[in-house]
Design a protein around this motif. Structure first.
Motif, short mmCIF file in Angstrom:
data_model
loop_
_atom_site.label_atom_id
_atom_site.label_comp_id
_atom_site.label_asym_id
_atom_site.label_seq_id
_atom_site.Cartn_x
_atom_site.Cartn_y
_atom_site.Cartn_z
N THR A 247 0.84 -1.21 0.00
CA THR A 247 0.00 0.00 0.00
C THR A 247 0.87 1.25 0.00
OG1 THR A 247 -0.05 -0.01 2.41
CG2 THR A 247 -1.89 -1.07 1.30
N SER A 248 0.21 2.34 -0.39
CA SER A 248 0.88 3.64 -0.36
C SER A 248 -0.19 4.73 -0.27
CB SER A 248 1.71 3.82 -1.63
OG SER A 248 2.17 5.16 -1.72
N ALA A 249 0.17 5.84 0.36
CA ALA A 249 -0.76 6.96 0.42
C ALA A 249 -0.78 7.71 -0.91
CB ALA A 249 -0.37 7.89 1.55
N SER A 250 0.23 7.44 -1.75
CA SER A 250 0.31 8.14 -3.04
C SER A 250 0.63 7.12 -4.13
CB SER A 250 1.42 9.19 -2.98
OG SER A 250 1.83 9.54 -4.28
N ILE A 251 0.13 7.37 -5.34
CA ILE A 251 0.43 6.48 -6.46
C ILE A 251 1.93 6.56 -6.81
CG2 ILE A 251 -0.17 8.17 -8.27
CD1 ILE A 251 -1.23 4.55 -8.51
N TYR A 252 2.59 7.63 -6.33
CA TYR A 252 4.03 7.79 -6.56
C TYR A 252 4.86 7.00 -5.53
CZ TYR A 252 2.96 11.49 -9.91
OH TYR A 252 2.50 12.17 -11.01
N GLY A 253 4.21 6.39 -4.56
CA GLY A 253 4.92 5.68 -3.52
C GLY A 253 5.30 6.64 -2.41
#
Ligand code: DGJ
Length: 343
Positions: A247-253
């Motif tokens: 998981t990540s809070a952003s699609i950019y990692g």
């Protein structure tokens, strides 16, 4: 005799009519389309246009012209009953350097609101004449792109290329809640997979958004309550393995480490990740894991493992597959033998 024949005729019509109405999604079972044929949309992708879901996938039914590869298109209003809309594309060998054993896998279709075009991405692969050592090599490693004015096609093949100049094998599709379209692709030489943003017209890949250094394919993403969940499967060919999620809070990692999404001994209930469908209804949001239970000895008989997932706070888990039903308007789902919630 005449009466017997008439009875037989009406019984056949009746049984076909009943066979066609699907009241549940039954993971692992034959999934009949409106003609009573097992759906041929393997390694597929789903796009929702208005109230209609379109399901595209690898068409593998026996008896097709072996000089072509086919992508089938199905439509549905409820995700359970699917109407066969024909072949979205019937593709002849798209590049003369490919051997006859070339493949078209995991097609995905995006709708571009600005150009009003439907754009299909597909994994085109196979041996390269004079270079590949094995008859079944996947050395071409490109994405093919095709375009259409209509969801059902016919799609016109445009080109094949290596996104970001990288070898690309399994592809996945992700459309974010804000409509941004991404291609996910697996890359052996860099030992991981990329999430890349599509160009404004969707005909090429604009830029790398994330590179996830993990040898995973069958990439699928869902954005749920502020977190991105990415799922992939290990590289074990057609054989299933324990698929994993990060998981990540952003699609950019940055992306978390990977965790199992099902009891590992079940090997993702003998399936491989393909895509997530997010059904955001008036009462609830259901996230569906779309997996393929491949049958390499007879690919046409490969089955679909669609499971409503348990998701939230960084956890994504597949409960044991059981027949279930969904109301796409409310977004609520139930196992078929359970009473609806609140009753
Ligand atoms: C695994 C991939 O996920 C499938 O789409 C297909 O390419 C098989 N490998 C072929 O072995």
């Amino acid at each position: 005799m005449k009466r017997q024949l008439l009875t037989l005729f009406f019984l056949t019509i009746l049984s076909t009519a009943f066979a066609q109405k699907q009241n549940a999604i039954k993971p692992g079972e034959v999934w009949p389309d409106n003609n009573g044929d097992h759906i041929q949309a393997h390694g597929g992708g789903i796009v929702k246009i208005g109230k209609v879901y379109y399901w595209y996938g690898e068409e593998r039914r026996p008896g097709l012209d072996t000089g072509y590869r086919y992508v089938s298109c199905y439509s549905s209003n409820d995700l359970m009953n699917w109407k066969f809309r024909g072949y979205a594309i019937k593709l002849k060998r798209p590049d003369s350097i490919l051997t006859n054993n070339w493949v078209l896998e995991r097609p995905k279709v995006y709708y571009n609101n600005a150009t009003k075009k439907y754009v299909m991405y597909m994994h085109i692969d196979g041996g390269i004449k004079g270079i590949s050592k094995s008859k079944w090599a996947y050395d071409y490693a490109r994405v093919g792109v095709a375009i259409s004015d209509k969801a059902t096609g016919p799609f016109k093949y445009l080109k094949a290329f290596r996104p970001l100049d990288k070898e690309s094998r399994d592809i996945g599709q992700f459309i974010d809640d804000d409509g941004t379209a991404y291609l996910i692709f697996e890359c052996r030489p860099t030992d991981g997979f990329y999430i890349a943003k599509l160009s404004a017209d969707y005909l090429t890949v604009d830029k790398e958004v994330s590179f996830i250094h993990a040898p995973l394919e069958g990439g699928a993403i869902v954005h749920y309550k502020g977190l991105y969940y990415v799922v992939g499967s290990a590289l074990s060919g057609w054989s299933p393995n324990p698929n994993k999620v990060a998981t990540s809070a952003s699609i950019y990692g940055p992306w978390s480490s990977f965790e199992n999404i099902a009891p590992p001994e079940t090997k993702t209930y003998s399936s491989q990740s393909t895509m997530f469908i997010k059904v955001a209804g008036s009462k609830d949001t259901t996230v569906i894991f779309m997996g393929d239970r491949w049958k390499p000895s007879q690919l046409s008989d490969s089955r679909y493992i669609w499971i409503p997932v348990q998701i939230g706070d960084g956890k994504l888990w597949l409960p044991e597959p059981k027949a279930w039903t969904i109301d796409v308007k409310t977004g609520k789902w139930n196992y078929v033998n359970d009473k609806p919630e609140g009753k």
